[in-house]
Design an enzyme around this catalytic site. Structure first.
Site, PDB file in Angstrom:
ATOM      1  CE  LYS A 179      -9.569   6.279   5.453  1.00 62.34           C
ATOM      2  NZ  LYS A 179     -10.007   6.752   4.123  1.00 62.34           N
ATOM      3  CG  ASP A 217       6.531  -7.514  -3.291  1.00 60.59           C
ATOM      4  OD1 ASP A 217       6.084  -6.563  -2.627  1.00 60.59           O
ATOM      5  OD2 ASP A 217       6.388  -8.702  -2.929  1.00 60.59           O
ATOM      6  NE  ARG A 233       3.819  13.536   8.297  1.00 61.60           N
ATOM      7  CZ  ARG A 233       4.671  14.535   8.526  1.00 61.60           C
ATOM      8  NH1 ARG A 233       4.699  15.569   7.711  1.00 61.60           N
ATOM      9  NH2 ARG A 233       5.486  14.492   9.556  1.00 61.60           N
ATOM     10  CB  THR A 272       7.247  -2.254  10.535  1.00 61.35           C
ATOM     11  OG1 THR A 272       6.368  -1.166  10.176  1.00 61.35           O
ATOM     12  CG2 THR A 272       8.534  -2.125   9.752  1.00 61.35           C
ATOM     13  N   GLY A 325      -8.584   0.747  13.071  1.00 59.01           N
ATOM     14  CA  GLY A 325      -7.963  -0.180  12.141  1.00 59.01           C
ATOM     15  C   GLY A 325      -6.853   0.480  11.352  1.00 59.01           C
ATOM     16  CE1 TYR A 332      -4.320  -1.420   0.269  1.00 60.53           C
ATOM     17  CE2 TYR A 332      -3.127  -3.093   1.493  1.00 60.53           C
ATOM     18  CZ  TYR A 332      -4.262  -2.689   0.821  1.00 60.53           C
ATOM     19  OH  TYR A 332      -5.327  -3.553   0.695  1.00 60.53           O
ATOM     20  CB  CYS A 380      -0.765   4.170  10.575  1.00 64.87           C
ATOM     21  SG  CYS A 380       0.121   4.123   9.007  1.00 64.87           S
ATOM     22  CE  LYS A 410       3.372   7.332  10.000  1.00 61.91           C
ATOM     23  NZ  LYS A 410       3.710   6.386   8.939  1.00 61.91           N
TER      24      LYS A 410
END
Length: 401
Positions: free
Chosen positions: A312, A30, A146, A81, A249, A10, A252, A198
């Site tokens: 979302k 990837d 961000r 992560t 959710g 993403y 982040c 962050k």
């Protein structure tokens, strides 16, 4: 200007496409052969407004999709992560593996930019030792993403960026690459400050959401309308309370605060409590469902429909979705899974999932609105005759949190 982007999820894929569409020669890597095959065949891997158009521009710009790591002097690592459930610490395994692979092929003096969100000190603790062990002359930097799903294209270009590096000259080189497409302010700092900033951003948002969710519980217990309370309170010029919801959710906000809890358990008290409030919201939603079911003599959860699977509205991203959390809670309580529908999800990812809105409505007496997709907002009249628990405050004359 050349760059190699590692990890085409993403964050990595939009970043690679944006660079390639703005004059950077990009190798996009990837390990997942299915992802690379799909991209090589001209198909994007997830839904996002403007992504297909950007993809075409990137292809015209010569982007190269591959599974192997090429020799470069500029790398951007954008791999997952997660956090370790038992310790709440960041799991830097994917980042470390990507760095190890880069070190095997990179040019001397290469710059390795970690864009993945990491706990403060992760590069010093996890990445630097790998570089030192390999005895390669490379430079490390951190440029945390961000952006938010649903508005990625705009935010990639217009949001401010932070770049952390050991040396100012390295930071300037990283800035030059990101400036190829970023029109927002690019702030240069040290690596640990970039890491911390962050995590702090997402923790701030998590705490604010927790306050709204806790207010919902307090108001429910005392028979008050939390939405009316918040509406009036927000008329104060220095108050801006968010709306409560069924949970938090996404990769982040629901993950990053745990990094601070894991590393500073004796200090991150407020952060921990906020995380607990938000992570317990699915339990609260289940309590509301059961209360309303009893009120209407509904005894079969098969007559209950959950609208929305994504974390979302208007995206196909289900990472850490409150609905999936709610389904896990139901499973722990031995509850038969209700009917589930989400117009953004084409594949079956849960039991009792249907893919037709009419079919969904025909099977249920009660609808729990967990995501405010535009599709539902444009067809709210279809809910007439149904018992509705609205956790997103988009329906009139419905039960609320």
């Amino acid at each position: 200007m050349e760059a190699c982007i590692i990890g085409l999820g993403y964050i990595g894929l939009p970043t690679a496409l944006m660079m390639a569409a703005h004059g950077v020669k990009v190798d996009a890597v990837d390990y997942n052969k299915e992802i690379i095959s799909r991209l090589q065949n001209g198909k994007v891997t997830f839904e996002e407004v403007g992504l297909e158009e950007l993809f075409k521009q990137a292809v015209d710009g010569g982007i190269n999709f591959r599974n192997d790591y090429p020799a470069h002097d500029f790398y951007v690592i954008a791999v997952p992560t997660p956090y370790i459930e038992a310790t709440k610490k960041v799991d830097a395994t994917y980042v470390v593996r990507a760095v190890e692979s880069v070190l095997k092929c990179c040019k001397d003096g290469a710059i390795i930019v970690v864009e993945s969100t990491i706990a403060p000190g992760t590069i010093d603790r996890e990445v630097r030792p790998v570089v030192e062990k390999a005895r390669r002359k490379v430079y490390l930097a951190h440029a945390p993403e961000r952006i938010i799903p649903g508005n990625m294209m705009y935010e990639l270009v217009h949001n401010s960026r932070t770049i952390g590096s050991d040396e100012a000259v390295v930071g300037e080189k990283v800035k030059e690459v990101y400036s190829s497409f970023c029109k927002g302010e690019i702030v240069l700092t040290d690596i640990r400050t970039a890491e911390m900033s962050k995590v702090v951003e997402n923790t701030f948002r998590d705490i604010n959401i927790a306050y709204a969710n806790e207010l919902a519980k307090i108001c429910r217990q005392n028979g008050m309308d939390v939405y009316e309370v918040i509406r009036i309170a927000n008329k104060h010029p220095r108050v801006n309370i968010l709306q409560p919801g069924p949970g938090v959710g996404g990769h982040c906000i629901s993950v990053d605060p745990w990094f601070l809890v894991g590393d500073y358990p004796e200090l991150a008290k407020l952060i921990y409590q906020a995380r607990m409030v938000n992570s317990q919201m699915p339990e609260f939603v289940l309590e509301r469902i059961e209360t309303i079911m009893k009120e209407h003599d509904i005894i079969d959860f098969g007559k209950v429909g959950l609208y929305g699977l994504t974390y979302k509205e208007d995206v196909d991203d289900v990472r850490e979705s409150p609905t999936l959390q709610l389904l896990d809670v139901m499973k722990k309580h031995g509850i038969f899974q209700p009917v589930v529908y989400d117009p953004m999800i084409e594949k079956n990812i849960v039991e009792n999932q249907v893919h037709d809105f009419n079919d969904f409505l025909n099977q249920v007496d009660m609808v729990v609105v967990l995501v405010g997709h535009t599709q539902l907002k444009e067809q709210l009249d279809r809910l007439q005759g149904k018992i509705v628990l609205d956790t997103r405050c988009i329906c009139k004359d419905s039960y609320t949190l």
